[in-house]
Design an enzyme around this catalytic site. Structure first.
Site, short mmCIF file in Angstrom:
data_model
loop_
_atom_site.label_atom_id
_atom_site.label_comp_id
_atom_site.label_asym_id
_atom_site.label_seq_id
_atom_site.Cartn_x
_atom_site.Cartn_y
_atom_site.Cartn_z
CD GLU A 272 0.11 -1.17 3.31
OE1 GLU A 272 0.22 -2.21 2.64
OE2 GLU A 272 0.25 -1.14 4.55
CD GLU A 306 -2.49 -3.92 -0.53
OE1 GLU A 306 -1.96 -3.15 0.28
OE2 GLU A 306 -2.58 -5.16 -0.31
#
Ligand code: B3K
Ligand code: ZN
Length: 885
Positions: A272, A306
């Site tokens: 992420e 994410e």
């Protein structure tokens, strides 16, 4: 054997109780990357500020780095001013505020651990979580140091036309010698683990999203040119996730660009990094020809996961890695709910619980058991576990259940109001939930600190005269390594009482004036070791439906009879418990069949069970995915948690027997379902279409058990004519598992057709590795010599080695021990290449204590052999040594 690892090399254990705020912090980071073939030169300019003890030296993390120079406030430091060892750079005598400029070299081309800056198929990319940034440059590589970053990347323009980092691109231009540069600036302070850089020859799909407040966000998905036809689904998923987060959590995206890059060499699913998510190709690329329905679902959920981290993880991050579940448990819960809203909620819950039980419950019962918030670790990468993620998500789900959706949302709002821009703890999250709702969550906090799966036992008593129905719930938390004598937990148990006609009875507890309005489900709060709940005005003896929706991650024991479970299977209003009833009945049958086998009794499957499954298939009110879930018998992995020692072969034979019997008895129904599922138009990823394919393939799988040529022909026909990977691979898998003549030809055909698509080729390896035939290990060993097998590609290793060791119990646990030997042989080669992947693969060996004496010996010997490998990584060392304790 443990003493083979030299004392000096034994990895150190870190403890949560030792957490200290760092003596220094870093406010801004200016990085220059000069990417060259032989070496990458990194220049880092840090603005450092003392926030702790006066006089304390500055100790930066750094590993696998070649230090070139250090300057403090512009003055070069001579070697007597600092000390460098394998993991640190220490500078004593530093002022309270200063600028530090460090030059160091790194070697991305030889970085096979895939941590830090490395090369994947000719493209530079990074992975910094958890402690990869220290492989790029010297830094305070811990999440409670948050800085703003400015990054300049210089590289050959032809080979690396695309240069990306976090935030906004603020400058770009040409340099001499065919080189160019780009400068990126990220306005949001972030911990180093969220840093990312990409340089490569990539194409992209672009789209736009208008946020709720009207801001335009440019969305780009960067891929290798041959993958541009596999981007649409991820892009659409991203837009759906952005909208969902605005609607459900009130969270809006905070920059004008959001980039995703697909890389083929990646240790996990995705990462992420702020505004520059990096994805394993497997979790982002999908089109109907190359990806299955499950792949489509996985892409949708990982893309969402994410993206959701932008708030739960990035804007509010973890103070230290013990708090990992603060961001992971919460973000998994968010992605689960998102997927539930996009598709079928009931089926999603069943899939999530199946996964939790099979993997997390097993972890919680084994030598690596740890709390959702671990209190110690050697190698943090080993703690990205199903406990931190999936049990962590169940903990968040329990807040939601106990507080209700409104108070839960108030808690979330308060959490962001208090902590935006901070690095915080699980206690801070709990405090926000507690303060916003006014509920006392003191006892609830044990979910963070106590490991082990609670066992909840339910007994019931109906008093026909008094018209009362009592449910007695008791709890017991098993001991786990390092934790004994645990306290009772605060457990939400959702229950309903199903009346004889199959409808839910109104629920009124003793002392209440009237039944609580709403559905026939209510949440009982179990807080004591044992508690009795008395329902009044119960006209007839009901069948209790307990732990509806799997309202807590516990093992449930009831006193229900098989008849009562069959009743719930036919009538329960809660789809989860309906499925659960089928699973319970099937598990008990398989255990009984395995026992009959041991006792050399003949095997039969009871008629009433066949009938119950038949009724489910006939029931037009149930949707196809749900029927397929019911028809999917508990896996051997699941079943092996129910009795020790695990009867590896007996469970396998018994389960196959039950499948065969169901196939024989329900042949006509299954054939009808298969035919009904056949006609369809172009591929669509909708819950209806997925359900239709799923049930069709489940039916064909059963029919294949009949061993009839006709059915094999149907599978071949489906395999050859399929216009989508779901049907194609399902048929291939069935053919691979069979002895039919078409088997070899089908495997060859598939290979020839797909050898240029790595993600599809992974499936070709996996299907063979998961095959239940008894020659599978020989096939797998041979496949390790196949020109397309490569230990440096995690997806390929997982496709072959994990599919065999983790998804093929009957072959991996072959009593000869050859399966174990195979795994150790692989690890001997793989550990020096990629410790993280090795540590993942070794896990099936750790649960040796639940097997019979001979297998225990073989498994233990294998673990000892692994422990004796030269230069064993800390990752594998931690898991193996803990499992031998
Ligand atoms: N946060 C990353 C996982 C990093 C794993 C490091 N070993 C992906 C995720 O959970 O979203
Ligand atoms: Zn995550």
């Amino acid at each position: 054997m443990a003493d083979v690892v030299q004392a000096s090399k034994v990895p150190q254990t870190k403890y949560l109780k030792d957490y200290r705020k760092p003596d220094f912090t870093i406010d801004t980071v200016d990085l220059i990357f000069d990417l060259r073939d032989e070496v990458t030169h990194v220049t880092s300019r840090l603005v450092v500020r003392r926030q702790g003890k006066a006089m304390a030296p500055l100790v930066l993390d750094g590993s696998h780095l070649t230090l070139v120079s250090i300057a403090l406030d512009g003055e070069n430091l001579t070697e007597d001013r600092y000390r460098v060892d394998e993991d640190h750079l220490t500078i004593s005598d530093v002022p309270d505020e200063f600028e530090l400029t460090i030059q160091n070299d790194i070697d991305p081309a030889n970085n096979t651990a895939l941590e830090g800056l490395y090369i994947s198929k000719g493209m530079y990319c990074t992975q910094c979580e958890a402690e990869g940034f220290r492989r790029i440059t010297y830094f305070l590589d811990r999440p409670d140091v948050m800085a703003t970053y400015r990054v300049r990347i210089e590289a050959d323009q032809k080979r690396y036309p695309v240069l990306l980092s976090n935030g906004n691109e603020i400058e770009r231009g040409k340099l001499g010698g065919g080189r160019h540069f780009a400068v990126w600036e990220d306005p949001f302070p972030k911990p180093s683990y969220l840093f990312a850089l990409v340089a490569g020859d990539l194409v992209h799909l672009e789209d736009h999203y208008r946020t709720v407040s009207g801001k335009d966000v440019t969305l780009r998905l960067f891929v290798a040119p041959q993958d541009l036809d596999k981007c649409r689904h991820a892009m659409d998923s991203l837009k759906r996730a952005m909208k969902w987060d605005e609607e459900v959590y009130g969270l809006e995206y905070d920059l004008n660009v959001f980039n995703i890059v697909a890389v083929s060499h990646f240790n996990m699913g995705a990462m992420e990094n702020k505004s520059l998510n990096i994805f394993n190709t497997k979790c982002v690329l999908a089109n109907p020809e190359t990806a299955t329905d499950s792949d489509f679902a996985a892409v949708e959920s990982v893309v969402a996961h994410e993206y959701f981290h932008n708030w739960t993880g990035n804007r509010v991050t973890c103070r230290d890695w013990f708090q990992l579940s603060l961001k992971e448990g919460l973000t998994v819960f968010r992605d689960q709910e998102f997927s539930a809203d996009m598709g079928s909620r009931a089926v999603k819950r069943i899939e999530d619980v199946r996964m939790l039980r099979q993997h997390q419950f097993a972890e919680d019962a084994g030598p690596m058991a740890h709390p959702v918030r671990p209190d110690n670790y050697m190698e943090i990468n080993n703690f990205y576990t199903v406990t931190v993620y999936e049990k962590g998500a169940e903990v968040i789900r329990m807040y939601h259940t106990l507080l209700g959706p409104e108070n839960y949302r108030k808690g979330i709002d308060l959490y962001f109001e208090r902590h935006d821009g901070e690095a915080v703890t699980c206690d801070d999250f709990l405090a926000a939930m507690q303060d916003a709702s006014g509920r006392d969550l003191g006892q609830f906090s044990l979910w963070y600190s106590q490991a082990g799966t609670p066992e909840v036992t339910v007994t019931s008593r109906y008093d026909a005269e008094a018209k009362t129905f009592e449910l007695t719930l008791s709890q017991f938390i098993p001991d786990t390594p390092g934790q004994t004598g645990k306290k009772p937990m605060h457990i939400p148990v959702a229950v309903g009482l199903v009346g004889p006609d199959g409808t839910d009875l109104p629920l009124r507890l003793e002392g209440e004036n009237a039944p609580v309005a709403g559905t026939g489900t209510r949440v009982l709060e179990l807080k004591e070791a044992s508690q009795t709940f008395r329902f009044v005005d119960v006209p007839e003896r009901p069948v209790p439906s307990v732990l509806r929706g799997f309202s807590a991650p516990v093992r449930l024991k009831t006193d229900l009879s098989e008849e009562e479970y069959l009743f719930l299977l036919a009538h329960d209003n809660d789809p989860f418990n309906r499925w659960e009833a089928a699973q319970t009945v099937a598990s008990n049958q398989i255990l009984k069949l395995a026992e009959d086998l041991r006792e050399k009794r003949s095997l039969t499957l009871e008629r009433k069970i066949v009938n119950a499954f038949g009724k489910v298939l006939d029931n037009d009110a149930l949707d196809n995915s749900f029927k397929a879930e019911i028809m999917t018998l508990p896996s051997e992995g699941m079943l092996s948690q129910l009795r020790t020692p695990v009867d590896v072969d007996g469970l396998h034979v018994a389960r196959e027997f039950m499948r065969g019997q169901l196939a024989h008895a329900l042949e006509d129904e299954l054939m009808t379902l298969y035919r009904r599922g056949e006609d369809h138009g172009p591929y669509e990823f909708s819950p209806e279409a997925v359900g239709r394919r799923r049930l069709k393939n489940t039916a064909l799988g059963y029919l294949m058990e009949l061993g009839e040529d006709e059915v094999a022909k149907m599978a071949v026909k489906q395999f050859m004519n399929a216009d989508n990977m779901t049907d194609e691979i399902a048929a291939l898998s069935m053919l691979t598992n069979s002895d039919c003549a078409a088997r070899e030809g089908a495997l060859q055909h598939f290979y020839d057709k797909w050898k240029h698509e790595p993600l599809v080729l992974d499936k070709w390896f996996a299907v063979q590795a998961a095959c239940r035939r008894r020659d599978t290990l020989d096939v797998v060993r041979k496949l390790t010599k196949h020109p397309d097998f490569d230990l440096k590609t995690p997806n390929r290793v997982r496709a072959l080695v994990s599919a065999f060791c983790a998804q093929n119990p009957v072959n991996f646990h072959d009593r000869s021990g050859r399966g174990y030997e195979f795994l150790a042989d692989i690890l001997e080669q793989l550990d020096p290449i990629n410790p993280q992947i090795s540590a993942g693969l070794v896990r099936p060996l750790t649960r040796w204590k639940v097997y019979d004496a001979e297998r225990q010996d073989l498994m233990r010997q294998t673990l000892e052999r692994i422990l004796s490998f030269k230069d064993l990584s800390p990752d594998v060392y931690e898991i193996v040594s803990k499992s031998l304790r």
